[in-house]
Design an enzyme around this catalytic site. Structure first.
Site, PDB file in Angstrom:
ATOM      1  N   TRP A 101      31.672  17.888  -6.340  1.00  0.00           N
ATOM      2  CA  TRP A 101      30.949  17.003  -7.267  1.00  0.00           C
ATOM      3  C   TRP A 101      30.888  17.615  -8.658  1.00  0.00           C
ATOM      4  O   TRP A 101      31.004  16.902  -9.659  1.00  0.00           O
ATOM      5  CB  TRP A 101      29.549  16.677  -6.750  1.00  0.00           C
ATOM      6  CG  TRP A 101      29.583  15.810  -5.525  1.00  0.00           C
ATOM      7  CD1 TRP A 101      29.084  16.102  -4.300  1.00  0.00           C
ATOM      8  CD2 TRP A 101      30.176  14.497  -5.408  1.00  0.00           C
ATOM      9  NE1 TRP A 101      29.319  15.067  -3.426  1.00  0.00           N
ATOM     10  CE2 TRP A 101      29.981  14.067  -4.077  1.00  0.00           C
ATOM     11  CE3 TRP A 101      30.838  13.646  -6.301  1.00  0.00           C
ATOM     12  CZ2 TRP A 101      30.431  12.824  -3.614  1.00  0.00           C
ATOM     13  CZ3 TRP A 101      31.296  12.414  -5.837  1.00  0.00           C
ATOM     14  CH2 TRP A 101      31.086  12.016  -4.521  1.00  0.00           C
ATOM     15  N   LYS A 128      20.390   9.895  -1.184  1.00  0.00           N
ATOM     16  CA  LYS A 128      20.248  11.075  -0.333  1.00  0.00           C
ATOM     17  C   LYS A 128      18.779  11.418  -0.082  1.00  0.00           C
ATOM     18  O   LYS A 128      18.394  11.633   1.039  1.00  0.00           O
ATOM     19  CB  LYS A 128      20.986  12.263  -0.929  1.00  0.00           C
ATOM     20  CG  LYS A 128      22.481  12.163  -0.659  1.00  0.00           C
ATOM     21  CD  LYS A 128      23.338  12.380  -1.834  1.00  0.00           C
ATOM     22  CE  LYS A 128      24.788  12.038  -1.528  1.00  0.00           C
ATOM     23  NZ  LYS A 128      25.632  12.135  -2.689  1.00  0.00           N
ATOM     24  N   ASP A 158      22.785  17.750 -12.046  1.00  0.00           N
ATOM     25  CA  ASP A 158      23.056  16.761 -11.016  1.00  0.00           C
ATOM     26  C   ASP A 158      22.265  17.199  -9.789  1.00  0.00           C
ATOM     27  O   ASP A 158      22.630  18.151  -9.102  1.00  0.00           O
ATOM     28  CB  ASP A 158      24.556  16.702 -10.714  1.00  0.00           C
ATOM     29  CG  ASP A 158      24.887  15.750  -9.560  1.00  0.00           C
ATOM     30  OD1 ASP A 158      23.953  15.142  -9.000  1.00  0.00           O
ATOM     31  OD2 ASP A 158      26.081  15.635  -9.224  1.00  0.00           O
TER      32      ASP A 158
HETATM   33  C1  LIG Z   1      26.675  12.098  -3.520  1.00  0.00           C
HETATM   34  C2  LIG Z   1      26.764  12.901  -4.741  1.00  0.00           C
HETATM   35  C3  LIG Z   1      27.349  12.398  -5.919  1.00  0.00           C
HETATM   36  C4  LIG Z   1      27.978  11.030  -5.997  1.00  0.00           C
HETATM   37  O1  LIG Z   1      26.989  10.080  -5.995  1.00  0.00           O
HETATM   38  P1  LIG Z   1      27.282   8.510  -6.182  1.00  0.00           P
HETATM   39  O2  LIG Z   1      25.888   7.971  -6.283  1.00  0.00           O
HETATM   40  O3  LIG Z   1      28.026   8.063  -4.972  1.00  0.00           O
HETATM   41  O4  LIG Z   1      28.056   8.322  -7.424  1.00  0.00           O
HETATM   42  C5  LIG Z   1      27.342  13.209  -7.035  1.00  0.00           C
HETATM   43  N1  LIG Z   1      26.814  14.438  -7.010  1.00  0.00           N
HETATM   44  C6  LIG Z   1      26.254  14.955  -5.896  1.00  0.00           C
HETATM   45  C7  LIG Z   1      25.686  16.334  -5.934  1.00  0.00           C
HETATM   46  C8  LIG Z   1      26.217  14.202  -4.736  1.00  0.00           C
HETATM   47  O5  LIG Z   1      25.662  14.711  -3.623  1.00  0.00           O
END
Ligand SMILES: *Cc1c(COP(=O)(O)O)cnc(C)c1O
Length: 369
Positions: free
Chosen positions: A108, A202, A178
């Site tokens: 990511w 999540k 993030d």
């Molecule tokens: C799941 C995830 C993403 C992607 O998220 P989307 O909402 O599907 O765009 C980005 N960064 C991390 C750390 C993630 O766990």
């Protein structure tokens, strides 16, 4: 072996979309046909109705209280997932002539770097790619750019199962995080962040809503010709109601935030998360039949990645996943890009599910070890 958390629900270890608190789902179900005192469903009412504006503002206030953040920050509910933030962050904050520092800690993080490079100058301040992303870098490894536009980290690496145990020191550079897979899982000094973003699916609610918390003084950097939907200022001025937001997602996120507050806030949540992950790592380390893939100091409390059969035996792991599923333990396969096994232990994941997984692991080892 049937899990005992409810007669029909099994234990869901998926790393995203992921388990939500049972009480949140029950409340959403109970009120789905008619919100109390409203007589209509939350998915049928105007996003500009006082009822919905209250739902949105209460969700934002709950986030503020949990994170203990002041009025200098905007709390936004956007769409497009964390993936759109990979673009919006540089489009708004990476002004011409400056460089953004990114720390490369996994899949990511790399996606974020690739998108930022489409917008402007990016410097990779550290990378753990050579270690197979089995750890996050130490403070001493960070090669930060003087006067960078911002420094971007991924607080929890969902696929690789690593997590920053604390916030790195980045000087005057605004820290952009993030936090998609560990948002609201532990108390941190949130005043040290410039911007935090997280797809909700999540740790917060259903897919389709993205929480963004941004220090308002950073917003004036955005170029005036930025498309309006991509400009944070559009959403701060409109209180996340510039266009129709994901009303149902914000509603469920609000219920989850209320549930977290009811647990006693982020200290209590972090304590429960440490206990759950600690139990599972102890089992992984017990005999050598299982092996954790992350280095000990970088182990994630949210996504526990491990192998079975010593260094990893794909056929054995396939059997593990299917036999676990038959025993009511779902979603234990590692991300398709890395293989192995992975247990998502987000806030809402019950400790009884960790007990059940440990029992299953011991039984599997007795039969196949
Ligand atoms: C799941 C995830 C993403 C992607 O998220 P989307 O909402 O599907 O765009 C980005 N960064 C991390 C750390 C993630 O766990």
């Amino acid at each position: 072996m049937r899990p005992t958390n409810s007669p029909t629900r099994i234990f869901n270890f998926s790393s995203g979309p992921a388990v939500l608190p049972l009480s949140v789902l029950e409340e959403a179900q109970r009120d789905l046909l008619a919100l109390p005192g409203v007589g209509m469903s939350v998915v049928e009412i105007s996003h500009r109705s006082p009822t919905f504006v209250d739902i949105l503002e209460e969700a934002a206030a709950g986030v503020r209280e949990l994170m203990d953040i002041g009025p200098g920050y905007a709390v936004l509910f956007l769409q497009g997932g964390a993936s759109l933030q990979f673009s919006m962050v540089p489009m708004n904050l990476l002004t011409a002539g400056r460089t953004a520092d990114y720390v490369d800690t996994g899949t990511w993080a790399r996606r974020g770097i690739e998108e930022a490079r489409r917008v402007g100058a990016v410097h990779v301040a550290a990378s753990t790619a050579d270690d197979g992303y089995a750890r996050v870098p130490s403070q001493a490894e960070l090669r930060l750019t003087a006067g960078s536009a911002y420094t971007h980290i991924t607080s929890n690496n969902t696929i690789e199962g690593t997590q920053w145990s604390g916030i790195p020191e980045v000087g005057d550079s605004p820290l952009v995080v993030d936090a998609s897979s560990d948002i609201l899982s532990r108390p941190l000094d949130f005043t040290r962040f410039g911007l935090i973003y997280a797809g909700a699916q999540k740790n917060l609610g259903p897919a389709g809503v993205t929480l963004v918390i941004v220090r308002e003084d950073l917003l004036e950097r955005a170029p005036d010709n930025l498309p309006r939907m991509l400009d944070y200022r559009t959403h701060t001025r409109a209180n996340s109601l510039y266009n129709t937001p994901n009303t149902f997602g914000i509603y469920v996120l609000g219920l989850t935030v209320k549930w977290l507050r009811g647990l006693g806030g982020l200290d209590a949540v972090a304590e429960a998360n440490r206990r759950k992950a600690g139990m599972l790592y102890a089992e992984i380390d017990r005999t050598g039949f299982y092996r954790g893939t992350a280095e000990t100091g970088s182990r994630s409390l949210m996504n526990v990645t491990f192998r079975a059969g010593g260094r990893g035996d794909a056929a054995l792991e396939k059997a593990f996943v299917s036999e676990a599923a038959a025993a009511g333990l779902s979603g234990l396969e590692g991300h398709r890009s890395v293989g192995g096994l992975r247990a998502g232990l987000y806030n809402a994941f019950p400790e009884a599910g960790v007990d059940a997984l440990i029992d299953f692991m011991r039984e599997f080892e007795r039969r196949r070890g």
